[in-house]
Design a protein around this motif. Structure first.
Motif, PDB file in Angstrom:
ATOM      1  N   GLY A   1      31.489  16.816  83.397  1.00  0.00           N
ATOM      2  CA  GLY A   1      32.429  16.046  84.207  1.00  0.00           C
ATOM      3  C   GLY A   1      31.660  15.167  85.157  1.00  0.00           C
ATOM      4  N   GLY A   2      32.326  14.699  86.203  1.00  0.00           N
ATOM      5  CA  GLY A   2      31.758  13.648  87.018  1.00  0.00           C
ATOM      6  C   GLY A   2      31.148  14.053  88.339  1.00  0.00           C
ATOM      7  N   THR A   3      31.029  15.369  88.622  1.00  0.00           N
ATOM      8  CA  THR A   3      30.460  15.780  89.913  1.00  0.00           C
ATOM      9  C   THR A   3      29.358  16.815  89.725  1.00  0.00           C
ATOM     10  OG1 THR A   3      31.856  17.714  90.371  1.00  0.00           O
ATOM     11  CG2 THR A   3      32.775  15.542  90.923  1.00  0.00           C
ATOM     12  N   MET A   4      28.689  17.120  90.824  1.00  0.00           N
ATOM     13  CA  MET A   4      27.609  18.120  90.804  1.00  0.00           C
ATOM     14  C   MET A   4      28.092  19.470  90.281  1.00  0.00           C
ATOM     15  SD  MET A   4      24.771  16.771  91.848  1.00  0.00           S
ATOM     16  CE  MET A   4      24.364  15.125  92.469  1.00  0.00           C
ATOM     17  N   ALA A   5      29.338  19.806  90.588  1.00  0.00           N
ATOM     18  CA  ALA A   5      29.884  21.095  90.133  1.00  0.00           C
ATOM     19  C   ALA A   5      29.992  21.163  88.618  1.00  0.00           C
ATOM     20  CB  ALA A   5      31.256  21.321  90.768  1.00  0.00           C
ATOM     21  N   ASP A   6      29.993  20.011  87.956  1.00  0.00           N
ATOM     22  CA  ASP A   6      30.188  19.949  86.505  1.00  0.00           C
ATOM     23  C   ASP A   6      28.887  20.013  85.712  1.00  0.00           C
ATOM     24  OD1 ASP A   6      33.014  19.575  86.769  1.00  0.00           O
ATOM     25  OD2 ASP A   6      32.589  17.523  87.404  1.00  0.00           O
ATOM     26  N   VAL A   7      27.760  20.105  86.410  1.00  0.00           N
ATOM     27  CA  VAL A   7      26.470  20.162  85.710  1.00  0.00           C
ATOM     28  C   VAL A   7      26.328  21.521  85.012  1.00  0.00           C
ATOM     29  CG1 VAL A   7      23.954  20.112  85.986  1.00  0.00           C
ATOM     30  CG2 VAL A   7      25.390  18.506  87.267  1.00  0.00           C
ATOM     31  N   VAL A   8      25.984  21.471  83.726  1.00  0.00           N
ATOM     32  CA  VAL A   8      25.869  22.707  82.935  1.00  0.00           C
ATOM     33  C   VAL A   8      24.431  23.009  82.518  1.00  0.00           C
ATOM     34  CG1 VAL A   8      28.228  22.560  82.050  1.00  0.00           C
ATOM     35  CG2 VAL A   8      26.362  21.497  80.755  1.00  0.00           C
ATOM     36  N   PHE A   9      23.555  22.009  82.625  1.00  0.00           N
ATOM     37  CA  PHE A   9      22.149  22.189  82.252  1.00  0.00           C
ATOM     38  C   PHE A   9      21.296  21.377  83.208  1.00  0.00           C
ATOM     39  CE2 PHE A   9      18.489  20.318  79.918  1.00  0.00           C
ATOM     40  CZ  PHE A   9      17.780  21.472  79.620  1.00  0.00           C
ATOM     41  N   GLY A  10      20.232  21.993  83.699  1.00  0.00           N
ATOM     42  CA  GLY A  10      19.316  21.280  84.579  1.00  0.00           C
ATOM     43  C   GLY A  10      17.885  21.528  84.152  1.00  0.00           C
ATOM     44  N   PHE A  11      17.090  20.446  84.120  1.00  0.00           N
ATOM     45  CA  PHE A  11      15.677  20.531  83.731  1.00  0.00           C
ATOM     46  C   PHE A  11      14.851  19.727  84.714  1.00  0.00           C
ATOM     47  CE2 PHE A  11      11.901  18.845  81.713  1.00  0.00           C
ATOM     48  CZ  PHE A  11      11.409  19.893  80.948  1.00  0.00           C
ATOM     49  N   VAL A  12      13.830  20.349  85.283  1.00  0.00           N
ATOM     50  CA  VAL A  12      12.876  19.640  86.140  1.00  0.00           C
ATOM     51  C   VAL A  12      11.475  20.039  85.710  1.00  0.00           C
ATOM     52  CG1 VAL A  12      11.969  19.349  88.489  1.00  0.00           C
ATOM     53  CG2 VAL A  12      14.451  19.518  88.121  1.00  0.00           C
ATOM     54  N   GLN A  13      10.662  19.062  85.346  1.00  0.00           N
ATOM     55  CA  GLN A  13       9.244  19.322  85.088  1.00  0.00           C
ATOM     56  C   GLN A  13       8.452  18.720  86.227  1.00  0.00           C
ATOM     57  OE1 GLN A  13       7.371  20.775  82.400  1.00  0.00           O
ATOM     58  NE2 GLN A  13       5.550  20.380  83.617  1.00  0.00           N
ATOM     59  N   ASP A  14       7.746  19.557  86.969  1.00  0.00           N
ATOM     60  CA  ASP A  14       6.857  19.084  88.033  1.00  0.00           C
ATOM     61  C   ASP A  14       5.480  18.883  87.401  1.00  0.00           C
ATOM     62  OD1 ASP A  14       5.407  18.587  90.298  1.00  0.00           O
ATOM     63  OD2 ASP A  14       6.043  20.390  91.375  1.00  0.00           O
ATOM     64  N   PHE A  15       5.078  17.612  87.271  1.00  0.00           N
ATOM     65  CA  PHE A  15       3.880  17.307  86.491  1.00  0.00           C
ATOM     66  C   PHE A  15       2.586  17.766  87.163  1.00  0.00           C
ATOM     67  CE2 PHE A  15       6.902  14.326  84.626  1.00  0.00           C
ATOM     68  CZ  PHE A  15       6.614  14.470  83.276  1.00  0.00           C
ATOM     69  N   GLY A  16       2.576  17.846  88.493  1.00  0.00           N
ATOM     70  CA  GLY A  16       1.340  18.238  89.163  1.00  0.00           C
ATOM     71  C   GLY A  16       0.926  19.655  88.797  1.00  0.00           C
ATOM     72  N   PRO A  17       1.709  20.650  89.205  1.00  0.00           N
ATOM     73  CA  PRO A  17       1.364  22.041  88.860  1.00  0.00           C
ATOM     74  C   PRO A  17       1.801  22.436  87.448  1.00  0.00           C
ATOM     75  CG  PRO A  17       3.293  21.998  90.279  1.00  0.00           C
ATOM     76  CD  PRO A  17       2.830  20.574  90.147  1.00  0.00           C
ATOM     77  N   ARG A  18       2.374  21.497  86.699  1.00  0.00           N
ATOM     78  CA  ARG A  18       2.850  21.768  85.339  1.00  0.00           C
ATOM     79  C   ARG A  18       3.863  22.905  85.326  1.00  0.00           C
ATOM     80  NH1 ARG A  18      -0.685  20.444  80.559  1.00  0.00           N
ATOM     81  NH2 ARG A  18      -1.872  18.633  81.197  1.00  0.00           N
ATOM     82  N   GLU A  19       4.844  22.820  86.211  1.00  0.00           N
ATOM     83  CA  GLU A  19       5.886  23.846  86.269  1.00  0.00           C
ATOM     84  C   GLU A  19       7.177  23.322  85.642  1.00  0.00           C
ATOM     85  OE1 GLU A  19       4.757  26.719  89.980  1.00  0.00           O
ATOM     86  OE2 GLU A  19       5.924  24.939  90.470  1.00  0.00           O
ATOM     87  N   GLU A  20       7.770  24.159  84.801  1.00  0.00           N
ATOM     88  CA  GLU A  20       9.039  23.808  84.158  1.00  0.00           C
ATOM     89  C   GLU A  20      10.160  24.673  84.735  1.00  0.00           C
ATOM     90  OE1 GLU A  20       9.944  23.488  79.585  1.00  0.00           O
ATOM     91  OE2 GLU A  20      10.622  25.431  80.331  1.00  0.00           O
ATOM     92  N   TRP A  21      11.139  23.989  85.318  1.00  0.00           N
ATOM     93  CA  TRP A  21      12.304  24.649  85.913  1.00  0.00           C
ATOM     94  C   TRP A  21      13.518  24.343  85.043  1.00  0.00           C
ATOM     95  CZ3 TRP A  21      11.242  27.060  90.703  1.00  0.00           C
ATOM     96  CH2 TRP A  21      10.036  26.691  91.313  1.00  0.00           C
ATOM     97  N   VAL A  22      14.243  25.370  84.604  1.00  0.00           N
ATOM     98  CA  VAL A  22      15.390  25.183  83.711  1.00  0.00           C
ATOM     99  C   VAL A  22      16.534  26.083  84.148  1.00  0.00           C
ATOM    100  CG1 VAL A  22      16.211  25.366  81.326  1.00  0.00           C
ATOM    101  CG2 VAL A  22      13.852  24.660  81.760  1.00  0.00           C
ATOM    102  N   ALA A  23      17.763  25.552  84.086  1.00  0.00           N
ATOM    103  CA  ALA A  23      18.946  26.389  84.324  1.00  0.00           C
ATOM    104  C   ALA A  23      20.068  25.967  83.399  1.00  0.00           C
ATOM    105  CB  ALA A  23      19.402  26.273  85.780  1.00  0.00           C
ATOM    106  N   TRP A  24      20.818  26.943  82.945  1.00  0.00           N
ATOM    107  CA  TRP A  24      22.103  26.706  82.304  1.00  0.00           C
ATOM    108  C   TRP A  24      23.157  27.347  83.188  1.00  0.00           C
ATOM    109  CZ3 TRP A  24      17.808  27.780  79.295  1.00  0.00           C
ATOM    110  CH2 TRP A  24      17.549  26.905  78.221  1.00  0.00           C
ATOM    111  N   ARG A  25      24.288  26.679  83.356  1.00  0.00           N
ATOM    112  CA  ARG A  25      25.331  27.209  84.231  1.00  0.00           C
ATOM    113  C   ARG A  25      25.797  28.578  83.740  1.00  0.00           C
ATOM    114  NH1 ARG A  25      30.417  23.501  85.477  1.00  0.00           N
ATOM    115  NH2 ARG A  25      31.061  24.201  83.414  1.00  0.00           N
TER     116      ARG A  25
END
Ligand SMILES: [Mg+2]
Length: 284
Positions: free
Chosen positions: A121-145
């Motif tokens: 949907g159209g708001t932050m509450a509607d996010v079902v998957f989130g991915f962040v790769q921090d390239f410096g420390p090579r950390e992968e952050w992932v969430a599914w709602r």
């Protein structure tokens, strides 16, 4: 069977990981500041001056989106430089910051990230998957709602609380949008709430530090855009933290578009969130 517009029908995580590999290679070919500071001469849809590395990173992600589309996925992309791009459906939104923390990337400072969120949907509450790769420390952050959050494949502990010093201050907070003029105007509130502050320079990365309880709280001093925060805010919440877009009565009502609407704050506890809410210069 999943519909073509069902986020679960597309391999979002695979597309993100392939993008990371390609972006890392692209930056590896441009190791010096002289190469990374070059601008395209235009501003992205988000309003910032576009660096060649921003554009090249976005090209990488869109090549993966093209492949998902060819495989049957239908969605709308909202990306920092290209803006809104139709891939056949408005039911699924893909919110992309190809490089969050471009200044760090161009200067060779360690924290900069690819941020990708998928929403129903159209708001932050509607996010079902989130991915962040921090390239410096090579950390992968992932969430599914509803399924928790992971750092490098290991589940983040949602029970982690906050640390306070003996005088009741949060031990470490993250500050984003750290223009010295704005930091100065928030300084009294910071002195009230925090023992120490850190300014990483990438909103997505700063939020992820709250997800792992490395920061007790974070705040952007001014309004942030959805591309910066959409993925990481889900990661924080799935890791047991709290997030608020303070311009809205409903804390997750911020829209998934390209305009800066609201400061974002995050914390491990309700009390920490109340403290973090004193930091942004809002409303103004
Ligand atoms: Mg960016």
């Amino acid at each position: 069977m999943a519909a073509a517009s069902d986020p679960d029908a597309a391999d979002w995580l695979g597309a993100c990981r392939r993008s990371v590999t390609a972006i890392r290679g692209m930056l590896g070919d441009r190791p010096t500041i002289a190469e990374r500071v070059r601008e395209t001469g235009t501003r992205g849809e988000g309003g910032d001056r576009t660096l060649l590395i921003d554009e090249a990173a976005e090209d990488v992600v869109f090549a993966e989106l093209d492949a998902l589309y060819a495989g049957g996925a239908r969605f709308t992309a909202v990306s920092e430089e290209r803006g809104v791009v139709d891939f056949g459906s408005t039911d699924v939104q893909v919110i992309i910051d190809p490089i969050d923390g471009s200044t760090n990337a161009k200067r060779g400072l360690p924290h900069y990230a690819l941020s990708v969120a998928v929403a129903h949907g159209g708001t932050m509450a509607d996010v079902v998957f989130g991915f962040v790769q921090d390239f410096g420390p090579r950390e992968e952050w992932v969430a599914w709602r509803g399924r928790g959050a992971q750092l490098d494949g290991i589940r983040l502990d949602p029970s982690l609380g906050e640390r306070r010093t003996r005088d009741g201050k949060l031990e470490v907070i993250g500050v984003e949008s750290a223009d010295p003029r704005w930091v100065m105007r928030s300084a009294d509130a910071m002195a009230e709430t925090a023992h120490r502050m850190r300014a990483i320079g990438a909103i997505a990365v700063s939020l992820c530090q709250v997800a792992a309880a490395r920061f007790d709280a974070m705040a952007s001093l001014r309004r942030c855009r959805a591309v910066d925060a959409a993925a990481a805010q889900l990661i924080v919440r799935e890791a047991g933290g709290l997030v608020s877009f303070i311009a809205y009565d409903d804390p997750l009502a911020a829209p998934l578009d390209l305009e800066p609407h609201s400061p974002v704050i995050a914390a491990r506890t309700e009390e920490g969130l109340v403290a973090a809410a004193t930091l942004p210069l809002w409303p103004e």
